[in-house]
Design a protein around this motif. Sequence first.
Motif, PDB file in Angstrom:
ATOM      1  N   ILE A   1       0.840  -1.204   0.000  1.00  0.00           N
ATOM      2  CA  ILE A   1       0.000   0.000   0.000  1.00  0.00           C
ATOM      3  C   ILE A   1       0.873   1.251   0.000  1.00  0.00           C
ATOM      4  CG2 ILE A   1      -1.660   1.334   1.353  1.00  0.00           C
ATOM      5  CD1 ILE A   1      -2.814  -1.331   2.344  1.00  0.00           C
ATOM      6  N   ILE A   2       1.937   1.240   0.794  1.00  0.00           N
ATOM      7  CA  ILE A   2       2.846   2.397   0.852  1.00  0.00           C
ATOM      8  C   ILE A   2       3.487   2.620  -0.508  1.00  0.00           C
ATOM      9  CG2 ILE A   2       4.994   3.267   1.854  1.00  0.00           C
ATOM     10  CD1 ILE A   2       4.194   1.808   4.454  1.00  0.00           C
TER      11      ILE A   2
ATOM     12  N   SER B   1       3.667   5.613  -5.809  1.00  0.00           N
ATOM     13  CA  SER B   1       3.605   5.606  -7.272  1.00  0.00           C
ATOM     14  C   SER B   1       2.455   6.462  -7.781  1.00  0.00           C
ATOM     15  CB  SER B   1       3.471   4.172  -7.792  1.00  0.00           C
ATOM     16  OG  SER B   1       2.217   3.624  -7.425  1.00  0.00           O
ATOM     17  N   LEU B   2       1.380   6.554  -6.994  1.00  0.00           N
ATOM     18  CA  LEU B   2       0.233   7.385  -7.371  1.00  0.00           C
ATOM     19  C   LEU B   2       0.353   8.807  -6.826  1.00  0.00           C
ATOM     20  CD1 LEU B   2      -2.697   4.835  -6.760  1.00  0.00           C
ATOM     21  CD2 LEU B   2      -1.712   5.527  -8.948  1.00  0.00           C
ATOM     22  N   ARG B   3       1.472   9.085  -6.143  1.00  0.00           N
ATOM     23  CA  ARG B   3       1.736  10.402  -5.562  1.00  0.00           C
ATOM     24  C   ARG B   3       0.638  10.823  -4.589  1.00  0.00           C
ATOM     25  NH1 ARG B   3       4.031  13.737 -10.863  1.00  0.00           N
ATOM     26  NH2 ARG B   3       5.748  12.296 -11.323  1.00  0.00           N
ATOM     27  N   LEU B   4       0.293   9.885  -3.716  1.00  0.00           N
ATOM     28  CA  LEU B   4      -0.720  10.139  -2.699  1.00  0.00           C
ATOM     29  C   LEU B   4      -0.095  10.120  -1.323  1.00  0.00           C
ATOM     30  CD1 LEU B   4      -3.550   7.733  -3.953  1.00  0.00           C
ATOM     31  CD2 LEU B   4      -3.339  10.182  -4.389  1.00  0.00           C
ATOM     32  N   ASP B   5      -0.653  10.926  -0.435  1.00  0.00           N
ATOM     33  CA  ASP B   5      -0.288  10.806   0.975  1.00  0.00           C
ATOM     34  C   ASP B   5      -0.746   9.449   1.485  1.00  0.00           C
ATOM     35  OD1 ASP B   5       1.057  13.082   1.521  1.00  0.00           O
ATOM     36  OD2 ASP B   5      -0.606  14.142   2.470  1.00  0.00           O
ATOM     37  N   VAL B   6      -0.080   8.936   2.505  1.00  0.00           N
ATOM     38  CA  VAL B   6      -0.513   7.696   3.122  1.00  0.00           C
ATOM     39  C   VAL B   6      -0.400   7.863   4.639  1.00  0.00           C
ATOM     40  CG1 VAL B   6       1.792   6.634   2.989  1.00  0.00           C
ATOM     41  CG2 VAL B   6      -0.231   5.192   3.210  1.00  0.00           C
ATOM     42  N   ILE B   7      -1.381   7.379   5.345  1.00  0.00           N
ATOM     43  CA  ILE B   7      -1.387   7.485   6.798  1.00  0.00           C
ATOM     44  C   ILE B   7      -1.862   6.158   7.374  1.00  0.00           C
ATOM     45  CG2 ILE B   7      -3.727   8.462   6.839  1.00  0.00           C
ATOM     46  CD1 ILE B   7      -2.836  10.082   9.303  1.00  0.00           C
ATOM     47  N   ALA B   8      -1.231   5.724   8.449  1.00  0.00           N
ATOM     48  CA  ALA B   8      -1.596   4.469   9.114  1.00  0.00           C
ATOM     49  C   ALA B   8      -2.462   4.792  10.322  1.00  0.00           C
ATOM     50  CB  ALA B   8      -0.339   3.719   9.537  1.00  0.00           C
TER      51      ALA B   8
ATOM     52  N   ARG C   1       8.426   3.696  10.760  1.00  0.00           N
ATOM     53  CA  ARG C   1       9.627   4.515  10.576  1.00  0.00           C
ATOM     54  C   ARG C   1      10.561   3.852   9.571  1.00  0.00           C
ATOM     55  NH1 ARG C   1      11.506   8.157  14.227  1.00  0.00           N
ATOM     56  NH2 ARG C   1      10.334   7.123  15.899  1.00  0.00           N
ATOM     57  N   GLU C   2      10.699   2.520   9.697  1.00  0.00           N
ATOM     58  CA  GLU C   2      11.563   1.781   8.757  1.00  0.00           C
ATOM     59  C   GLU C   2      11.009   1.832   7.331  1.00  0.00           C
ATOM     60  OE1 GLU C   2      11.970  -2.167  10.189  1.00  0.00           O
ATOM     61  OE2 GLU C   2      12.948  -1.587  12.062  1.00  0.00           O
ATOM     62  N   GLU C   3       9.666   1.863   7.225  1.00  0.00           N
ATOM     63  CA  GLU C   3       9.061   1.906   5.897  1.00  0.00           C
ATOM     64  C   GLU C   3       8.905   3.336   5.375  1.00  0.00           C
ATOM     65  OE1 GLU C   3       8.606  -0.826   4.226  1.00  0.00           O
ATOM     66  OE2 GLU C   3       9.291  -1.953   5.985  1.00  0.00           O
ATOM     67  N   GLU C   4       9.405   4.297   6.136  1.00  0.00           N
ATOM     68  CA  GLU C   4       9.371   5.710   5.779  1.00  0.00           C
ATOM     69  C   GLU C   4       7.942   6.215   5.560  1.00  0.00           C
ATOM     70  OE1 GLU C   4      11.960   6.341   2.482  1.00  0.00           O
ATOM     71  OE2 GLU C   4      13.773   5.808   3.592  1.00  0.00           O
TER      72      GLU C   4
END
Length: 577
Positions: free
Chosen positions: A517-518, A523-530, A543-546
Amino acid sequence: MNSAKILIVEDDQFAADKLQLDLIQAGHRVVAVVDNATDCIDFVQTRDVDVVIVDIVLADEMDGIEAVAELRQFSDVSVVYLTAHESDDFLKRAEATRPVAYLLKPHRSRELDFMIRMSLERKRLERELKREKEEIEADLWYQATFDSLTGLPKRKLLQDRLHQIMSKSNRQSRCFLLMVIGLDNFKRVNESFGPRVGDEILYQVGQRISDVIRLGDTVARLHADVYAVLIELEESAQHTISHIAKKILKAIAQPIDIADCDILLTASCGIAMYPQDGNQVDSLLNNAEAAMFKAKSAEGNNTYRYYSQKMTLIAYDSMRMESELRQALSRFEFELYYQPQIDFLEGRVVGAEALIRWNHPEKGLIPPLQFIQLAEETGLIVPIGAWVIRQACHQLQIWQSQGLAVGRIAVNLSNAQFSDPTLLEKVGRILEDTGCAAEGLEIEITENCIMRSPVDACEKLQILRDMGIGIAVDDFGTGYSSLSYLKKLPLTKLKIDYSFVRDIPGDSNDAAIIRAIIAMSRSLRLDVIAEGVETQEQLDFFREEECYKVQGFYFAKPLPADDFERFVKCRTLRPCS
């Protein structure tokens, strides 16, 4: 016009013969000639007559008018009076017997023939109107009693049969069962294939249920995709009833071949028994329906449940809560809490999710899990959802005017809200009324909501995006979205669902899904939040996955507006104790 069958009542032989000759020449049939009232009455009682031509003055105890008055007790045969006496008294008495005509002797043949034929035509029209009326009444009765789509009885006829069978069961000490069967997720079929296919499926389901049960039992369509089955029982053994329910559910679950596609359906069945589960028609129907809803809420579809008294209590509580929920808006009992969204690399708040709470006057603070589903089922989610957007925008405008950097405030949209044709108008008006900057508002919508109608969803989301509003896909990864559609949507953010976050870093499958998902969001230039980050280990994984933007109890639970404001002003972010 057809000729008439005529009875002549005349005590003057010469006048009778002349009259009979004229009628025969005019094409009519004289079935008899009598000279007194008694024979007239006896003849009409036993023979088929169209018209009686009667002289008023007869050599009998009764005159012609009295004879016709007697006829009117049992017959509406057409009557023509012939008399040599022009009397107001005769005329008044004759009118009371509803004659076709009152003619003076000597009669004119053409005038008499005309009166007779007009009488026949009137009778024909009356019969035609009566037949049409009966057909209309029968059609209206059928429409009120039988479902036009499936041909099955409607609720009204089912209720009538319940009344009848209850009376018979009381006399014979027999029992019967009532099943209420609702299709699972039928709305999705209508949305995917259209109403024409939906109607064909509803018809076939009705036929399948009818094929399973005995000929003397009743299958009805209650409403929409809900059916009822009424069965008299020789024995009320549970294994017998369960066998019937399983047969019906199995029949419904067979593939339906429509539009070159095998459509698979399941159903939920509720079972109520008479008399133990209700001794009144409405109570038995309500209890069977309550059992059906219980079956629908069970894990997995294609199941059945028996009614129990506990369901009544649950239904009562639900009705009471619905009533209170309807009043909550006008009584200002709702409140918004705000859960911070954190960029932990930069150590700052970048937004918040607005979450509704219900300040119940007796029960205190009620979390959304206890009332949102009810709001969706009753349609109250639309006005409640509009209030949430308005309140969030109002609060955001206050913070914006104070110069408080809170980022975007995210508001969840339910399926019903997103389908509301006035949504765009409502959002625009709210932004205008509150003075809130559209760039500060973010709409959260689920994948499944988008995929109900991807093209329409894309158009609607694009308009919201053009207004400046952010678009986030909530619970991403849990639905069935098509990536080909996803890349066309005007999205700004993906939210990684809590169900994937909960077991990391221990669950390698969840970790792999999150990494995908990250990568896709980048690739779609979208923000991502968990969302749902609660532990240091989870934070270290992201943090490791930035992926530096998170939301969860690790930093803060949802907070009232004042507490959220203080949280934003606090420069040092620390784990929530």
